[in-house]
Design a protein around this motif. Structure first.
Motif, PDB file in Angstrom:
ATOM      1  N   ILE B 137       0.862  -1.194   0.000  1.00 62.66           N
ATOM      2  CA  ILE B 137       0.000   0.000   0.000  1.00 62.66           C
ATOM      3  C   ILE B 137       0.893   1.238   0.000  1.00 62.66           C
ATOM      4  N   GLY B 138       0.541   2.200  -0.804  1.00 56.76           N
ATOM      5  CA  GLY B 138       1.331   3.426  -0.931  1.00 56.76           C
ATOM      6  C   GLY B 138       1.337   4.249   0.342  1.00 56.76           C
ATOM      7  N   GLN B 139       2.201   5.247   0.357  1.00 54.00           N
ATOM      8  CA  GLN B 139       2.329   6.098   1.541  1.00 54.00           C
ATOM      9  C   GLN B 139       1.048   6.888   1.812  1.00 54.00           C
ATOM     10  N   VAL B 140       0.654   6.901   3.070  1.00 53.49           N
ATOM     11  CA  VAL B 140      -0.517   7.696   3.464  1.00 53.49           C
ATOM     12  C   VAL B 140      -0.014   8.949   4.189  1.00 53.49           C
ATOM     13  N   PRO B 141      -0.400  10.140   3.713  1.00 54.01           N
ATOM     14  CA  PRO B 141       0.046  11.372   4.385  1.00 54.01           C
ATOM     15  C   PRO B 141      -0.795  11.650   5.636  1.00 54.01           C
ATOM     16  N   TRP B 142      -0.574  10.873   6.670  1.00 51.05           N
ATOM     17  CA  TRP B 142      -1.424  10.905   7.869  1.00 51.05           C
ATOM     18  C   TRP B 142      -1.617  12.306   8.429  1.00 51.05           C
ATOM     19  N   LEU B 143      -0.520  13.034   8.555  1.00 45.97           N
ATOM     20  CA  LEU B 143      -0.611  14.351   9.199  1.00 45.97           C
ATOM     21  C   LEU B 143      -0.388  15.504   8.226  1.00 45.97           C
ATOM     22  N   SER B 144       0.008  15.179   7.008  1.00 44.23           N
ATOM     23  CA  SER B 144       0.363  16.259   6.087  1.00 44.23           C
ATOM     24  C   SER B 144      -0.681  16.463   5.002  1.00 44.23           C
ATOM     25  N   SER B 145      -1.868  15.893   5.194  1.00 45.27           N
ATOM     26  CA  SER B 145      -2.959  16.140   4.254  1.00 45.27           C
ATOM     27  C   SER B 145      -4.218  16.424   5.060  1.00 45.27           C
ATOM     28  N   SER B 146      -4.962  17.416   4.626  1.00 48.56           N
ATOM     29  CA  SER B 146      -6.178  17.756   5.376  1.00 48.56           C
ATOM     30  C   SER B 146      -7.219  16.641   5.272  1.00 48.56           C
ATOM     31  N   LYS B 147      -7.044  15.745   4.288  1.00 49.59           N
ATOM     32  CA  LYS B 147      -7.979  14.613   4.156  1.00 49.59           C
ATOM     33  C   LYS B 147      -7.822  13.633   5.317  1.00 49.59           C
ATOM     34  N   PHE B 148      -6.609  13.509   5.816  1.00 55.07           N
ATOM     35  CA  PHE B 148      -6.331  12.483   6.827  1.00 55.07           C
ATOM     36  C   PHE B 148      -6.024  13.040   8.216  1.00 55.07           C
ATOM     37  N   ALA B 149      -5.570  14.308   8.275  1.00 52.71           N
ATOM     38  CA  ALA B 149      -5.007  14.831   9.534  1.00 52.71           C
ATOM     39  C   ALA B 149      -5.997  14.769  10.700  1.00 52.71           C
ATOM     40  N   MET B 150      -7.227  15.221  10.460  1.00 56.59           N
ATOM     41  CA  MET B 150      -8.202  15.225  11.549  1.00 56.59           C
ATOM     42  C   MET B 150      -8.517  13.793  11.998  1.00 56.59           C
ATOM     43  N   THR B 151      -8.665  12.890  11.030  1.00 52.00           N
ATOM     44  CA  THR B 151      -8.931  11.481  11.356  1.00 52.00           C
ATOM     45  C   THR B 151      -7.781  10.905  12.180  1.00 52.00           C
ATOM     46  N   SER B 152      -6.558  11.249  11.790  1.00 55.76           N
ATOM     47  CA  SER B 152      -5.379  10.738  12.510  1.00 55.76           C
ATOM     48  C   SER B 152      -5.399  11.207  13.963  1.00 55.76           C
ATOM     49  N   ILE B 153      -5.763  12.466  14.156  1.00 60.28           N
ATOM     50  CA  ILE B 153      -5.796  13.014  15.528  1.00 60.28           C
ATOM     51  C   ILE B 153      -6.900  12.329  16.337  1.00 60.28           C
ATOM     52  N   VAL B 154      -8.046  12.095  15.695  1.00 58.31           N
ATOM     53  CA  VAL B 154      -9.162  11.434  16.393  1.00 58.31           C
ATOM     54  C   VAL B 154      -8.757  10.013  16.789  1.00 58.31           C
ATOM     55  N   ILE B 155      -8.083   9.309  15.893  1.00 59.23           N
ATOM     56  CA  ILE B 155      -7.633   7.936  16.205  1.00 59.23           C
ATOM     57  C   ILE B 155      -6.747   7.957  17.453  1.00 59.23           C
ATOM     58  N   MET B 156      -5.799   8.880  17.463  1.00 56.19           N
ATOM     59  CA  MET B 156      -4.904   8.978  18.629  1.00 56.19           C
ATOM     60  C   MET B 156      -5.683   9.354  19.889  1.00 56.19           C
ATOM     61  N   ASP B 157      -6.614  10.270  19.736  1.00 52.01           N
ATOM     62  CA  ASP B 157      -7.401  10.728  20.882  1.00 52.01           C
ATOM     63  C   ASP B 157      -8.234   9.584  21.460  1.00 52.01           C
ATOM     64  N   VAL B 158      -8.820   8.780  20.569  1.00 54.13           N
ATOM     65  CA  VAL B 158      -9.625   7.640  21.026  1.00 54.13           C
ATOM     66  C   VAL B 158      -8.723   6.616  21.713  1.00 54.13           C
ATOM     67  N   TRP B 159      -7.567   6.348  21.113  1.00 51.06           N
ATOM     68  CA  TRP B 159      -6.622   5.390  21.716  1.00 51.06           C
ATOM     69  C   TRP B 159      -6.262   5.840  23.133  1.00 51.06           C
ATOM     70  N   LYS B 160      -6.092   7.134  23.289  1.00 52.49           N
ATOM     71  CA  LYS B 160      -5.654   7.650  24.585  1.00 52.49           C
ATOM     72  C   LYS B 160      -6.778   7.707  25.623  1.00 52.49           C
ATOM     73  N   ASN B 161      -7.976   8.132  25.214  1.00 48.47           N
ATOM     74  CA  ASN B 161      -9.006   8.482  26.190  1.00 48.47           C
ATOM     75  C   ASN B 161     -10.125   7.474  26.376  1.00 48.47           C
ATOM     76  N   THR B 162     -10.273   6.568  25.419  1.00 49.02           N
ATOM     77  CA  THR B 162     -11.453   5.698  25.491  1.00 49.02           C
ATOM     78  C   THR B 162     -11.431   4.804  26.729  1.00 49.02           C
ATOM     79  N   GLY B 163     -10.256   4.494  27.235  1.00 46.93           N
ATOM     80  CA  GLY B 163     -10.136   3.648  28.426  1.00 46.93           C
ATOM     81  C   GLY B 163     -10.806   4.264  29.643  1.00 46.93           C
ATOM     82  N   PHE B 164     -10.756   5.594  29.710  1.00 43.70           N
ATOM     83  CA  PHE B 164     -11.389   6.308  30.828  1.00 43.70           C
ATOM     84  C   PHE B 164     -12.895   6.044  30.839  1.00 43.70           C
TER      85      PHE B 164
END
Lengths: 417, 285
Positions: B137-164
């Motif tokens: 699979i080709g490179q995904v611009p996780w943080l350097s494209s507006s298409k993916f950046a917000m989703t990437s942040i949400v994924i991290m946020d869920v990983w961090k906070n959902t346990g609470f």
């Protein structure tokens, strides 16, 4: 008794006048910035100052500048507001106009003329002037050079860059140094397009332009050369594909690991290069119309509210003495303001072309630091990142950045006029 | 009666000094152009007009709402799924292992988590793209494209906070009366029907708390976005909190920053009121 002994020894020529002690008593407050090493050299300088002024207590405050220079300016303004300002501040070029525009510091022209500052390059004082007056004395500085991996250059059969190399020569070298695997994935980049304002400035300066006007009073984004420079950098990333997309975490480490052949940085990376055993050297900024680069520096200023200006001047003199400068040069991280301190064996031993730092000083330009520096930096970098990530076209980004910068300069006139 | 006022006086004084006064000063400041050296000039609604007419500030406003909606939805939903999965019979060792594993990210500093994830997300040097490349699979611009950046942040946020939210919801699930669940099972109610008609009503007050709590946190998000993308690319992930700090301590626009903070306060207030009104329809008294 001490004074009598000192006088006798002085008369006999047995001690240098430097050890002559003063009767003056008082308290000085000094605000410096940086980490442990910076603090240590400052404390040593204060200890030497106290040998001459044993009755003067010097209180040292340290600001880590974790939130950037804008944040630092805010804190200093608050200190002044609360009447808690320090007598002497160690600050950076990015803050000078913000402070000078508000008359927070004393003009130092007479002090400089009467003091021992002949060892400082006159260019450094020119860079600190505001409305014709010098408010700060440079301590250490950094100019952006092209740092390159000599082993990768040798492996690719590329000669040392000349002092007049051009953008095109640079791009061709970066292409030669970029390696790809069988799937086309890059395994070694030729260059890293910087993702910070200071690091990007040489590309504009070497094309005879800048995002802000030469007097730092307005946006210069509409200069066609700005778009031309942005296009060149964009092509390095997206057309020639010799650079990673700017702004990724840990890219500097990739340079130290030998996965990027060239980066634009200042002297501050030298210690890391030594620690990484990287066979690194420096070259001048590649040129389009010249090979000029950017300079940023730390500087000392004396508060306009200092109660004992003479004592503050004496402290600044010690903070900028040859001994302090050598100590700071040995710490690494910046080039000493005194040329003699940048000619020690220790300073010149690495990188091999270390004399280039000083050689390029005449063709450096201060990083644009208007009173709204922080905002200029943020606006420019926001649009630069949008260009580099294909979020915006260069003409659109330039037009919008120009609008925002113009508004910002209009707002700051409330303070500077 | 008089004595009662004396008893609550310390609390009222503290509340006035440390909550009401700063809020009042912020509101007053929001109607000024304030320079820390030269003082304040009264500018009326200029700061609010600027916020409501600048495309940039409106984009940041919608970004904040978008992040809040996605983060709250996924944090609470994933937290609930994990809580349901871990609220069943299994060996105690496994039970505690999983609970600890999912809760651990909550107690790690958000700044540290963001730094680690920024390495994961790196386009050219990141772990995620490395493995994607192994899969062809080709490179995904996780943080350097507006298409993916917000989703990437949400994924991290869920990983961090959902346990609470998982921990809180596990506690709520354990409060669901077992006899009622057993009776429903004996009557042949399907698992979905048992969940929707018994479990959900019983845990609805806690669920409501989770939604409100997550909303307030998400609307004030700062450090994770700041470290991951700095609000970029462009302004595509910039939140109101980041914008506020930029304006206050980057541009020294303290009056305007105060106006942004008042707008944030009103936004949180409105969303919370909407949630409270909406809760009357689905939260069991």
């Amino acid at each position: 008794m001490k004074k009598l002994l000192a006088a006798l020894l002085l008369t006999a020529g047995l001690v240098s006048p430097a050890l002559a002690q003063s009767d003056e008593a008082g308290k000085l407050r000094l605000m410096t910035f940086g980490g442990e090493a910076q603090l240590k050299s400052t404390q040593d300088a204060v200890a030497r100052f106290n040998q001459k002024y044993p009755n003067v207590e010097v209180e040292i405050g340290v600001d880590a500048v974790g939130g950037g220079w804008g944040d630092f300016v805010s804190r200093v303004l608050q200190q002044y507001n609360a009447g808690e300002q320090y007598d002497v501040y160690h600050t950076a070029v990015e803050t000078l106009q913000s402070f000078a525009a508000r008359d927070l510091f004393l003009p130092l022209d007479d002090f400089i003329a009467s003091g021992d500052f002949s060892d400082f390059d006159a260019k450094l004082f020119d860079l600190t002037k505001y409305k014709g007056k010098t408010y700060f004395i440079p301590s250490t500085w950094n100019n952006i050079m092209t740092n390159y991996n000599r082993a990768l250059f040798a492996e690719a059969g590329i000669e040392t860059p000349s002092k007049t190399w051009t953008w095109d020569e640079f791009a061709a070298i970066a292409e030669k140094l970029t390696k790809r695997d069988a799937n086309g994935n890059v395994t070694q980049f030729g260059y890293e397009v910087p993702a910070f304002f200071f690091g990007l400035m040489p590309w504009f300066l070497s094309n005879g332009t800048s995002p802000v006007t030469a007097d730092w009073s307005a946006s210069n984004m509409k200069d066609p050369k700005v778009a031309e420079t942005l296009q060149f950098l964009y092509d390095l990333v997206h057309v020639k594909k010799v650079s990673p997309v700017p702004g990724q975490e840990g890219v500097e480490n990739q340079f130290f690991a030998g996965q990027i052949a060239m980066i634009s940085r200042g002297h501050w990376i030298v210690q890391n290069a030594i620690a990484s055993k990287l066979d690194m050297d420096i070259a001048v900024q590649p040129g389009k119309v010249n090979n000029d680069t950017v300079i940023g520096f730390g500087a000392y200023g004396i508060s306009s509210k200092a109660k004992n200006v003479k004592l503050a001047e004496a402290l600044v003199t010690e903070l900028l003495s040859y001994e302090t400068q050598v100590a700071e040069g040995d710490l690494g991280g910046a080039v000493p303001g005194r040329k003699s301190a940048a000619e020690t064996e220790n300073f010149l031993k690495f990188p091999p072309s270390a004399p280039l730092y000083y050689e390029t000083l005449p063709t450096t330009h201060a990083v644009p630091s208007p009173a709204n520096f922080q905002e200029v930096d943020q606006i420019f970098m926001r649009y630069f990142n949008a260009i580099m990530t294909d979020e915006m076209t260069i003409p659109d980004a330039v037009a919008k950045a120009d609008q925002e910068l113009t508004r910002s300069f209009e707002r700051i006139k409330r303070v500077t006029q | 009666m008089q004595a009662g006022y004396v008893f609550v006086l310390p609390s009222i004084v503290l509340y006035a000094a440390f909550v009401l006064a700063p809020v009042a000063i912020t509101i007053i400041l929001s109607f000024t152009y304030y320079d820390i050296s030269f003082g304040a000039d009264w500018v009326g609604f200029e700061n609010y007009v600027r916020f409501l007419t600048e495309p940039r500030s409106l984009e940041i406003f919608w970004n904040t709402l978008r992040f809040a909606f996605l983060a709250v939805s996924f944090n609470v939903a994933v937290g609930l799924i994990l809580a349901l999965a871990l609220n069943r019979a299994m060996p105690t060792v496994l039970l505690y292992f999983f609970r600890l594993a999912f809760f651990l990210p909550v107690i790690i500093s958000a700044a540290f988590v963001a730094v680690v994830w920024s390495y994961f997300y790196s386009v050219d040097f990141g772990v995620i793209n490395y493995y994607l490349a192994q899969l062809g699979i080709g490179q995904v611009p996780w943080l350097s494209s507006s298409k993916f950046a917000m989703t990437s942040i949400v994924i991290m946020d869920v990983w961090k906070n959902t346990g609470f939210f998982m921990i809180i919801l596990i506690a709520a699930l354990q409060g669901v009366p077992k006899p009622i669940m057993d009776a429903a099972s004996m009557d042949g109610a399907s698992p979905w029907r048992r969940f929707s008609r018994i479990t959900l009503p019983f845990i609805s007050p806690v669920l409501f708390f989770c939604i409100v709590f997550a909303s307030i946190g998400a609307l004030q998000v700062f450090e994770s976005i700041m470290i991951l993308t700095g609000g970029g690319p462009g302004d595509s992930t910039r939140s109101l909190s980041i914008y506020l700090v930029d304006e206050a301590f980057g541009s020294f626009e303290l009056g305007y920053a105060a106006a942004v903070s008042v707008i944030m306060m009103i936004l949180v207030l409105i969303i919370t009121i909407i949630q409270i009104i909406g809760s009357r329809r689905w939260v069991r008294e």
